[in-house]
Scaffold this motif. Structure first.
Motif, short mmCIF file in Angstrom:
data_model
loop_
_atom_site.label_atom_id
_atom_site.label_comp_id
_atom_site.label_asym_id
_atom_site.label_seq_id
_atom_site.Cartn_x
_atom_site.Cartn_y
_atom_site.Cartn_z
N GLU A 105 -69.19 58.85 33.40
CA GLU A 105 -68.70 57.53 33.02
C GLU A 105 -67.43 57.14 33.77
O GLU A 105 -67.12 55.95 33.90
CB GLU A 105 -68.42 57.50 31.51
N SER A 263 -65.92 47.88 28.06
CA SER A 263 -65.19 48.96 28.71
C SER A 263 -63.71 48.90 28.38
O SER A 263 -63.17 47.85 27.99
CB SER A 263 -65.37 48.88 30.23
N TRP A 349 -66.54 51.44 24.75
CA TRP A 349 -67.45 52.41 25.34
C TRP A 349 -66.83 53.79 25.46
O TRP A 349 -67.44 54.80 25.10
CB TRP A 349 -67.90 51.92 26.72
N GLU A 350 -65.62 53.90 25.96
CA GLU A 350 -65.01 55.20 26.22
C GLU A 350 -64.41 55.85 24.97
O GLU A 350 -64.08 57.05 24.99
CB GLU A 350 -63.91 55.09 27.27
#
Length: 376
Positions: A105, A263, A349-350
């Motif tokens: 990622e 993101s 997302w992270e």
């Protein structure tokens, strides 16, 4: 992994650190048996270790082959850091150190599944099981005198870890990512038990309980920088005051990944542009106190419906995040969409591990204030 399974695992693995006596090692906690890797998965994990990790951590995981990389066969590290702390360190690296992120990622060569297998392989190679313990205790703060902790650090720790935590014989401790994301009990366990197979001795019989609490509190206070003063702690937003940048325009997240994920780079951009939104921290509430994105509301994934009653129903964007990196936040957003009728929702997302590891800012919460807006 479901959010409930993840939260249980995190608290089981780290909760056993609570209540450790400074004068002696804590009584062995009941280990949770883990499923063994298949022969093929174990071979691949070992191959990945030699390819990506051995240069710095040593071919036999002994550590300090290069760049002060720690031993990965130390019992105290592996039993207290499994799987979340070690796994996320592999995934996102440690900014400010030579340890980069290895998950695909962020441009690394490994998938998250391969990193999970790597962590399991490390544990099996060392022959240890993660600690078990009381639910929730792992994330309690250690109370200590920061000023005295600084003195204890200089007398007992600086010769190896550096006067400013820069590292030397010992691992660099002036690492905001590590300090913002590792519980106090993880730090305290390392001080009490030492790191077997390394020059790091056990201080449980050298320092008093109060001194160990003090140096733990001192290390935690450095999470915003080694020369940082007293942290400005945040109090959880009151019900009805969840919207940040109330006069701002709606964020432009663009096309969400899988119609759900935003993101860290895009979220940071929109926060800096002072866009109107709500941030939900869906982890167990005590983790909000350790570190959270400024303005985030602690609404744990297990909250009842009353916790969502104060959310705006005017189309304001709601972004949820967790640490695993997405399971708990996913479950909350699913509930918001399917049961609450909230349309403008997204998941970071992270997760917060990735957020911090990529260099985006967090703040600490006020432990004297209740962190959960609604009871579970």
């Amino acid at each position: 992994m479901t959010p409930r399974r993840f939260a249980w695992m995190t608290l089981v693995l780290l909760g056993g650190l609570a209540g450790a006596s400074a004068a002696q090692a804590p009584a062995p906690a009941t280990p949770r048996p883990a499923q063994a890797l298949s022969e093929q998965a174990a071979k691949q994990a070992g191959d990945h270790y030699q390819r990506y990790c051995a240069l710095c951590h040593g071919r036999d995981r002994e550590g300090h082959a290069n760049d002060h990389a720690p031993s990965l066969r130390s019992r105290s590290l592996l039993e207290s850091g499994m799987p979340v702390i070690i796994g996320e360190a592999i995934a996102y690296g440690r900014p400010g150190t030579p340890m980069g992120g290895y998950v695909d990622e962020v441009g690394g060569p490994m998938t998250r599944a391969q990193i999970v297998d790597m962590v399991r392989w490390l544990r099996q190679q060392a022959g240890v099981q993660p600690l078990a313990g009381e639910r929730g205790a792992a994330f309690d703060r250690v109370t200590g005198d920061i000023g005295n902790g600084a003195v204890v650090y200089q007398r007992n720790c600086a010769s190896c870890h550096g006067a400013k935590g820069e590292g030397g014989t010992g691992t660099a401790l002036a690492n905001p990512t590590m300090l913002a994301l590792t519980p106090d009990r993880f730090l305290r366990h390392a001080i009490v038990q030492g790191r077997q197979g390394t020059p790091m001795p056990a201080f449980g019989s050298v320092l008093s309980e109060a001194q160990i609490d003090d140096v733990t509190a001192f290390l935690r206070s450095r999470s915003t920088g080694w020369t940082a003063g007293k942290q400005a702690l945040r109090t959880p937003p009151a019900a009805g005051d969840y919207v940040i940048n109330k006069n701002g325009s709606a964020p432009d997240f663009g096309a969400l990944k899988d119609d759900r994920y935003v993101s860290a780079a895009v979220l940071d951009r929109e926060l800096k542009a002072r866009r109107r939104m709500v941030l939900l921290d869906t982890r167990v509430a005590s983790m909000w106190q350790m570190a959270h994105i400024e303005g985030a509301v602690p609404v744990p994934y297990y909250s009842r419906e009353e916790a969502f009653a104060a959310l705006p129903r005017d189309g304001t964007w709601i972004v949820a995040y967790c640490e695993c990196p997405r399971a708990a936040a996913d479950s909350v957003v699913k509930r918001l969409r399917e049961e609450g009728g909230f349309e403008n929702t997204a998941v970071l997302w992270e997760g917060i591990q990735g957020w911090v590891s990529l260099g985006y800012p967090v703040v600490a919460g006020d432990a004297s204030k209740p962190a959960a807006p609604a009871k579970p």
